[in-house]
Design an enzyme around this catalytic site. Structure first.
Site, PDB file in Angstrom:
ATOM      1  N   ASN A  19       2.964   6.063 -10.197  1.00  0.00           N
ATOM      2  CA  ASN A  19       1.318   5.826 -11.315  1.00  0.00           C
ATOM      3  C   ASN A  19      -0.056   5.321 -10.413  1.00  0.00           C
ATOM      4  OD1 ASN A  19      -0.135   4.336 -13.836  1.00  0.00           O
ATOM      5  ND2 ASN A  19      -0.195   3.307 -12.393  1.00  0.00           N
ATOM      6  N   ASP A  63       1.012  -1.590   0.169  1.00  0.00           N
ATOM      7  CA  ASP A  63      -0.126  -0.358   0.362  1.00  0.00           C
ATOM      8  C   ASP A  63       0.874   1.669   0.141  1.00  0.00           C
ATOM      9  OD1 ASP A  63      -1.362   2.006   0.868  1.00  0.00           O
ATOM     10  OD2 ASP A  63      -2.992   0.873   2.048  1.00  0.00           O
ATOM     11  N   TYR A  95      -8.935  16.012  -6.033  1.00  0.00           N
ATOM     12  CA  TYR A  95      -7.609  15.211  -6.518  1.00  0.00           C
ATOM     13  C   TYR A  95      -6.831  15.616  -7.653  1.00  0.00           C
ATOM     14  CZ  TYR A  95      -6.535  12.073 -11.363  1.00  0.00           C
ATOM     15  OH  TYR A  95      -5.828  11.790 -12.635  1.00  0.00           O
ATOM     16  N   LYS A 128      -2.507  15.927  -7.839  1.00  0.00           N
ATOM     17  CA  LYS A 128      -2.191  15.792  -9.135  1.00  0.00           C
ATOM     18  C   LYS A 128      -1.393  17.103  -9.219  1.00  0.00           C
ATOM     19  CE  LYS A 128      -2.545  12.120 -10.143  1.00  0.00           C
ATOM     20  NZ  LYS A 128      -2.521  10.930  -9.967  1.00  0.00           N
TER      21      LYS A 128
HETATM   22  N1  LIG Z   1      -7.553   6.638 -16.870  1.00  0.00           N
HETATM   23  C1  LIG Z   1      -7.612   8.077 -16.972  1.00  0.00           C
HETATM   24  O1  LIG Z   1      -8.583   8.481 -17.441  1.00  0.00           O
HETATM   25  C2  LIG Z   1      -5.961   8.977 -15.847  1.00  0.00           C
HETATM   26  C3  LIG Z   1      -6.156  10.169 -16.701  1.00  0.00           C
HETATM   27  C4  LIG Z   1      -5.274  10.624 -16.034  1.00  0.00           C
HETATM   28  C5  LIG Z   1      -4.310  10.194 -15.171  1.00  0.00           C
HETATM   29  N2  LIG Z   1      -4.577   9.054 -14.529  1.00  0.00           N
HETATM   30  C6  LIG Z   1      -3.738   8.284 -13.222  1.00  0.00           C
HETATM   31  O2  LIG Z   1      -3.091   7.806 -14.350  1.00  0.00           O
HETATM   32  C7  LIG Z   1      -2.576   6.315 -12.935  1.00  0.00           C
HETATM   33  C8  LIG Z   1      -3.163   5.446 -12.932  1.00  0.00           C
HETATM   34  O3  LIG Z   1      -4.467   5.038 -13.669  1.00  0.00           O
HETATM   35  P1  LIG Z   1      -5.378   4.283 -13.849  1.00  0.00           P
HETATM   36  O4  LIG Z   1      -6.455   5.344 -15.463  1.00  0.00           O
HETATM   37  O5  LIG Z   1      -4.517   2.908 -15.033  1.00  0.00           O
HETATM   38  O6  LIG Z   1      -6.812   3.569 -13.656  1.00  0.00           O
HETATM   39  P2  LIG Z   1      -6.617   2.199 -11.842  1.00  0.00           P
HETATM   40  O7  LIG Z   1      -6.275   0.456 -13.300  1.00  0.00           O
HETATM   41  O8  LIG Z   1      -7.915   2.367 -11.437  1.00  0.00           O
HETATM   42  O9  LIG Z   1      -4.886   1.894 -11.904  1.00  0.00           O
HETATM   43  C9  LIG Z   1      -4.852   3.117 -10.120  1.00  0.00           C
HETATM   44  C10 LIG Z   1      -3.757   1.919  -9.426  1.00  0.00           C
HETATM   45  O10 LIG Z   1      -3.693   2.078  -8.180  1.00  0.00           O
HETATM   46  C11 LIG Z   1      -3.241   1.532  -7.226  1.00  0.00           C
HETATM   47  N3  LIG Z   1      -3.469   2.265  -6.078  1.00  0.00           N
HETATM   48  C12 LIG Z   1      -4.543   2.868  -5.658  1.00  0.00           C
HETATM   49  N4  LIG Z   1      -4.499   3.131  -4.229  1.00  0.00           N
HETATM   50  C13 LIG Z   1      -3.253   1.828  -4.020  1.00  0.00           C
HETATM   51  C14 LIG Z   1      -2.687   2.216  -2.309  1.00  0.00           C
HETATM   52  N5  LIG Z   1      -2.900   2.992  -1.916  1.00  0.00           N
HETATM   53  N6  LIG Z   1      -1.069   1.307  -3.112  1.00  0.00           N
HETATM   54  C15 LIG Z   1      -0.812   1.075  -3.567  1.00  0.00           C
HETATM   55  N7  LIG Z   1      -1.553   0.798  -5.204  1.00  0.00           N
HETATM   56  C16 LIG Z   1      -2.666   1.829  -5.423  1.00  0.00           C
HETATM   57  C17 LIG Z   1      -4.375   0.381  -7.208  1.00  0.00           C
HETATM   58  O11 LIG Z   1      -4.101  -0.831  -7.167  1.00  0.00           O
HETATM   59  P3  LIG Z   1      -4.662  -1.196  -6.002  1.00  0.00           P
HETATM   60  O12 LIG Z   1      -6.404  -0.898  -5.592  1.00  0.00           O
HETATM   61  O13 LIG Z   1      -4.737  -2.558  -6.264  1.00  0.00           O
HETATM   62  O14 LIG Z   1      -4.466  -0.961  -4.696  1.00  0.00           O
HETATM   63  C18 LIG Z   1      -4.544   0.732  -9.829  1.00  0.00           C
HETATM   64  O15 LIG Z   1      -2.990  -0.155  -9.856  1.00  0.00           O
HETATM   65  C19 LIG Z   1      -3.723   7.276 -11.729  1.00  0.00           C
HETATM   66  O16 LIG Z   1      -2.304   8.191 -11.253  1.00  0.00           O
HETATM   67  C20 LIG Z   1      -3.913   8.356 -12.595  1.00  0.00           C
HETATM   68  O17 LIG Z   1      -4.638   9.570 -11.613  1.00  0.00           O
HETATM   69  C21 LIG Z   1      -5.956   8.180 -15.254  1.00  0.00           C
END
Ligand SMILES: NC(=O)c1ccc[n+]([C@@H]2O[C@H](COP(=O)([O-])OP(=O)(O)OC[C@H]3O[C@@H](n4cnc5c(N)ncnc54)[C@H](OP(=O)(O)O)[C@@H]3O)[C@@H](O)[C@H]2O)c1
Length: 252
Positions: free
Chosen positions: A89, A62, A153, A157
């Site tokens: 990430n 975590d 959020y 960021k």
């Molecule tokens: N998708 C978009 O449109 C978008 C746009 C801009 C930026 N982003 C950024 O991209 C990054 C990845 O997001 P994603 O879109 O790929 O979404 P995602 O598939 O929901 O990935 C988020 C990841 O973060 C992990 N996570 C969350 N809380 C955690 C914790 N306390 N400890 C360790 N791991 C944790 C989750 O794993 P567990 O739940 O298993 O812990 C999951 O693997 C994020 O920083 C997000 O803000 C995404």
């Protein structure tokens, strides 16, 4: 970029079990990294990714806990003790309209998106290759744009943008580079994780498409080459940069 740009290198990708993190971990592995440590709270999601490439090492951790950072450091130490690339990430989006603000949501988002990278960088810094190490943070275009209903959020960021520039200046004398990407909308589990069903996600993407000058929502394949590119040794003059990957949304 040669096929084995990251040969013999050790990489950490937080949140590597899903979405952008999963694709990033596999991209580093395909580019020759000998060890790609992926972290997250759900071991089953990490195991799915580890099954896809022998270089991928799952570590349940975590990011909000010092014990999580310790577990990652132990995994690096068990594999030679030197870290080449650290990708922050892991992150969460939560709706946070001001007229229904929930203190637990505020703390959760700040803990994961801001405290997480701080704790892990502090813990891994002694192991990060110097000179030559690289940190890449996955931020968001929300970090430099208004986000009505998502201000917590966006603030987290914006803080990640700030970490990027401060750390780049602080670590430059050690030859460690720090950069970030700031995606717009990308198709991942993040939207379902906020309670949206498949039809709502499709509706949202259809709606936002009209606000994206290039006319489409991103896929993880649009994002990962920028993370590997920023991390690779050929980018040795690039630090403190935040690359927006949003199909031109920032233009309007
Ligand atoms: N998708 C978009 O449109 C978008 C746009 C801009 C930026 N982003 C950024 O991209 C990054 C990845 O997001 P994603 O879109 O790929 O979404 P995602 O598939 O929901 O990935 C988020 C990841 O973060 C992990 N996570 C969350 N809380 C955690 C914790 N306390 N400890 C360790 N791991 C944790 C989750 O794993 P567990 O739940 O298993 O812990 C999951 O693997 C994020 O920083 C997000 O803000 C995404």
């Amino acid at each position: 970029m040669s096929d084995k740009t990251f040969a013999e290198q050790t990489v950490v990708v937080t949140g590597g079990g899903t979405g952008i993190g999963r694709a990033t971990a596999l991209a580093f592995a395909e580019l020759g990294a000998s060890t790609v440590i992926i972290t997250g709270r759900r071991p089953e999601r990490l195991a799915e990714v580890a099954a896809l490439h022998p270089a991928v090492v799952p570590v349940t951790a975590d990011v909000t806990l010092a014990a999580g950072a310790d577990a990652v450091a132990e995994a690096v130490q068990a594999r030679g003790g030197t870290l080449d690339v650290l990708v922050h990430n892991a992150g969460v989006f939560r709706f946070s309209p001001l007229d229904a603000l929930d203190a637990d949501v505020v703390r959760e988002v700040l803990d994961i998106n801001l405290t997480g990278p701080l704790l892990l960088t502090g813990r891994l810094l002694p192991l990060l290759r110097s000179p030559g190490g690289s940190i890449v943070l996955v931020s968001s275009r929300a970090g430099h744009n208004p986000s009505p209903g998502g201000s917590v959020y966006a603030a987290s960021k914006a803080a990640v943008h700030s970490l990027t520039r401060s750390w780049a200046a602080e670590l430059a004398p050690r030859g460690i580079r720090v950069n970030a990407i700031a995606p717009g909308f990308v198709r991942t589990d993040a939207y379902a994780a906020n309670g949206l069903g498949p039809e709502q996600v499709a509706g949202l993407f259809e709606h936002v498409k009209n606000e994206i000058p290039l006319g489409r929502v991103g896929d993880v394949a649009d994002i990962t080459p920028w993370i590997t590119r920023l991390a690779e040794p050929a980018s040795e003059l690039v630090t403190g940069q935040i690359i927006t990957l949003d199909g031109g949304m920032d233009l309007s």
